[in-house]
Design a protein around this motif. Structure first.
Motif, PDB file in Angstrom:
ATOM      1  N   ALA A 134       0.831  -1.211   0.000  1.00  0.00           N
ATOM      2  CA  ALA A 134       0.000   0.000   0.000  1.00  0.00           C
ATOM      3  C   ALA A 134       0.861   1.255   0.000  1.00  0.00           C
ATOM      4  CB  ALA A 134      -0.920   0.009   1.218  1.00  0.00           C
ATOM      5  N   VAL A 135       0.311   2.322  -0.577  1.00  0.00           N
ATOM      6  CA  VAL A 135       0.875   3.668  -0.515  1.00  0.00           C
ATOM      7  C   VAL A 135      -0.101   4.508   0.310  1.00  0.00           C
ATOM      8  CG1 VAL A 135       1.554   5.708  -1.835  1.00  0.00           C
ATOM      9  CG2 VAL A 135       1.994   3.417  -2.746  1.00  0.00           C
ATOM     10  N   VAL A 136       0.385   5.135   1.370  1.00  0.00           N
ATOM     11  CA  VAL A 136      -0.492   5.837   2.304  1.00  0.00           C
ATOM     12  C   VAL A 136      -0.178   7.328   2.293  1.00  0.00           C
ATOM     13  CG1 VAL A 136      -1.286   5.998   4.698  1.00  0.00           C
ATOM     14  CG2 VAL A 136      -0.617   3.776   3.754  1.00  0.00           C
ATOM     15  N   LEU A 137      -1.227   8.135   2.213  1.00  0.00           N
ATOM     16  CA  LEU A 137      -1.138   9.592   2.336  1.00  0.00           C
ATOM     17  C   LEU A 137      -1.639   9.968   3.724  1.00  0.00           C
ATOM     18  CD1 LEU A 137      -0.759  12.458   1.068  1.00  0.00           C
ATOM     19  CD2 LEU A 137      -3.143  12.282   0.296  1.00  0.00           C
ATOM     20  N   LYS A 148      -5.493   5.719   1.147  1.00  0.00           N
ATOM     21  CA  LYS A 148      -4.652   4.528   1.047  1.00  0.00           C
ATOM     22  C   LYS A 148      -4.803   4.001  -0.372  1.00  0.00           C
ATOM     23  CE  LYS A 148      -3.964   1.983   4.732  1.00  0.00           C
ATOM     24  NZ  LYS A 148      -4.020   0.958   5.818  1.00  0.00           N
ATOM     25  N   PHE A 149      -3.696   4.025  -1.121  1.00  0.00           N
ATOM     26  CA  PHE A 149      -3.711   3.624  -2.532  1.00  0.00           C
ATOM     27  C   PHE A 149      -3.226   2.182  -2.655  1.00  0.00           C
ATOM     28  CE2 PHE A 149      -2.811   8.205  -2.403  1.00  0.00           C
ATOM     29  CZ  PHE A 149      -3.841   8.697  -3.192  1.00  0.00           C
ATOM     30  N   ARG A 150      -4.019   1.370  -3.352  1.00  0.00           N
ATOM     31  CA  ARG A 150      -3.640  -0.022  -3.571  1.00  0.00           C
ATOM     32  C   ARG A 150      -3.637  -0.314  -5.070  1.00  0.00           C
ATOM     33  NH1 ARG A 150      -3.524  -2.604   1.212  1.00  0.00           N
ATOM     34  NH2 ARG A 150      -4.798  -1.799   2.934  1.00  0.00           N
ATOM     35  N   GLY A 151      -2.721  -1.150  -5.489  1.00  0.00           N
ATOM     36  CA  GLY A 151      -2.610  -1.472  -6.904  1.00  0.00           C
ATOM     37  C   GLY A 151      -1.314  -2.191  -7.225  1.00  0.00           C
ATOM     38  N   HIS A 152      -0.290  -1.983  -6.382  1.00  0.00           N
ATOM     39  CA  HIS A 152       0.970  -2.703  -6.577  1.00  0.00           C
ATOM     40  C   HIS A 152       0.779  -4.183  -6.246  1.00  0.00           C
ATOM     41  CE1 HIS A 152       3.799   0.408  -7.646  1.00  0.00           C
ATOM     42  NE2 HIS A 152       3.373   1.184  -6.669  1.00  0.00           N
ATOM     43  N   ARG A 186     -10.234   8.883  -7.327  1.00  0.00           N
ATOM     44  CA  ARG A 186     -10.095   7.687  -8.155  1.00  0.00           C
ATOM     45  C   ARG A 186      -9.104   6.724  -7.507  1.00  0.00           C
ATOM     46  NH1 ARG A 186      -7.678   9.398 -13.872  1.00  0.00           N
ATOM     47  NH2 ARG A 186      -7.364   7.134 -14.026  1.00  0.00           N
ATOM     48  N   PRO A 187      -9.441   5.435  -7.461  1.00  0.00           N
ATOM     49  CA  PRO A 187      -8.592   4.469  -6.760  1.00  0.00           C
ATOM     50  C   PRO A 187      -7.391   3.996  -7.575  1.00  0.00           C
ATOM     51  CG  PRO A 187     -10.545   3.368  -7.600  1.00  0.00           C
ATOM     52  CD  PRO A 187     -10.724   4.828  -7.912  1.00  0.00           C
ATOM     53  N   GLU A 188      -7.467   4.132  -8.900  1.00  0.00           N
ATOM     54  CA  GLU A 188      -6.383   3.615  -9.736  1.00  0.00           C
ATOM     55  C   GLU A 188      -5.361   4.725 -10.017  1.00  0.00           C
ATOM     56  OE1 GLU A 188      -9.571   5.249 -12.316  1.00  0.00           O
ATOM     57  OE2 GLU A 188      -9.541   3.706 -10.746  1.00  0.00           O
ATOM     58  N   PRO A 189      -4.110   4.357 -10.338  1.00  0.00           N
ATOM     59  CA  PRO A 189      -3.094   5.365 -10.637  1.00  0.00           C
ATOM     60  C   PRO A 189      -3.415   6.128 -11.915  1.00  0.00           C
ATOM     61  CG  PRO A 189      -2.271   3.162 -11.134  1.00  0.00           C
ATOM     62  CD  PRO A 189      -3.583   2.976 -10.441  1.00  0.00           C
TER      63      PRO A 189
END
Length: 359
Positions: A134-137, A148-152, A186-189
């Motif tokens: 996860a990538v967290v802001l 919290k960005f998920r996709g990796h 938006r949840p995607e990069p």
């Protein structure tokens, strides 16, 4: 994103045309001209320059922070060097005043160890990445998770804000760099850079460029203004890479225990620096605050300093017994942070006198 097309090559490097969709904005200039003048272009000045004040190296241990986070995976200064972040194997991120040794806040929200973090230009936000993919802001003041960005598909090794802190770039063991829009829901990069053929170990961002090092042995520079990708092959897995402070060179560290200084525009090898040990771990490297010295962690418990122009070893600073996992150099002063085990050490120059309560 359309697939890049190769448009040519020069000086042994590959140049690829891209179709950029994310813009960035800030940079300036000096190491490069010093190297050219002193090493490659003698006699261009009629009179010698006044001798500058010799740079001072941080070799006095000022503070030790017992972080209480398990192993400290990374230490990072904020943008002005007044505070630092420590990333722990216990899933936490901590904010410190390193000169006073004061813990300001703990950030909890990752599901696994935290591997990297960065602060925004205005000190209002943090971003972090870790073993939970996860990538967290984060909001600095409240300590709360904003996004919290998920996709990796694998652990996130490295994170960076763009200059305006509107985009987070994350590099992962899944061989991709993903760009996340902090302002949209938006949840995607918004963009994925997937040219690497192995894990991405390090990402750095300037106003219009993304610099990335990969375990595939290549350092890639994405020029978002020109829409081009410049790729230089080092031949050994890359552990860390960064821009010089004048923006004209790139420093690359790899698992053959060698650091290389490259001309950013041509890929020309300007210098090599050896003597440290880096054969197993992902270790940090950087340039000093005035671009006078190359600095690197080492697996033998030391931090190494080399004169950038001459290439000579200037100092092997003993930190302790074990691997110096991470380091951070103050943006304007001779101040160094080193991470070993569960502790962070703050180093200053010998002449430094601590203010009341700061030493």
């Amino acid at each position: 994103m359309m697939k890049p097309e190769e448009t040519g090559s020069r000086s042994g490097r590959t140049i690829i045309g891209l179709h950029p969709s994310v813009g960035f904005q800030g940079a300036e200039s000096s190491v490069h001209t010093d190297l050219k003048r002193r090493g490659r272009d003698p006699g261009t000045m009629a009179f010698p320059e006044p001798k500058p004040r010799p740079p001072e190296l941080p070799q006095k241990r000022l503070k030790t922070l017992d972080c209480g986070q398990g192993a400290v995976r990374a230490v990072r200064f904020n943008v002005d060097g007044n505070y630092c972040l420590t990333c722990g194997s216990d899933k936490t991120l901590k904010l410190w005043n390193p000169l006073r040794g004061t813990l300001l806040r703990t950030y909890s929200g990752h599901g696994y160890e935290v591997l990297d973090a960065a602060g925004s230009f205005d000190n209002s936000s943090l971003c972090s990445g870790g073993g939970d993919k996860a990538v967290v802001l984060w909001d600095v003041a409240s300590g709360q998770v904003v996004r919290k960005f998920r996709g990796h598909a694998g652990k996130v090794n490295t994170v960076q804000f763009n200059e305006e802190a509107t985009v987070i770039l994350s590099g992962s063991i899944d061989s991709s760099i993903r760009c996340w829009d902090c302002r949209s829901r938006r949840p995607e990069p918004v963009q994925t850079l997937d040219e690497a053929r192995d894990g991405v170990s390090c990402v750095k961002v300037s106003d219009h460029e993304v610099l990335a090092g990969s375990v595939d042995g290549r350092v890639r520079r994405y020029d978002l203004r020109k829409g081009q990708l410049f790729s230089d092959y080092v031949g050994s897995p890359i552990t860390c890479t960064c821009f010089s402070r004048d923006g004209q060179c790139t420093l690359v560290s790899s698992l053959d225990s060698t650091l290389r200084l490259l001309d950013k525009d041509t890929g020309e090898l300007l210098g090599e620096y050896k003597g440290h040990k880096n054969q197993e771990y992902k270790l940090d490297c950087c340039l000093s605050e005035r671009d006078t010295h190359v600095v690197s962690c080492s697996e033998d418990g030391k931090v190494f300093f080399w004169d950038l122009v001459e290439g000579a070893l200037a100092l092997a600073l003993p930190v302790g017994h074990g691997v110096v996992q991470s380091l951070a150099y103050h943006p304007t002063e001779p101040c160094l942070l080193t991470a070993m085990g569960g502790s962070v050490h703050c180093w200053r120059e010998e002449a430094y006198e601590a203010e009341d309560g700061a030493g």
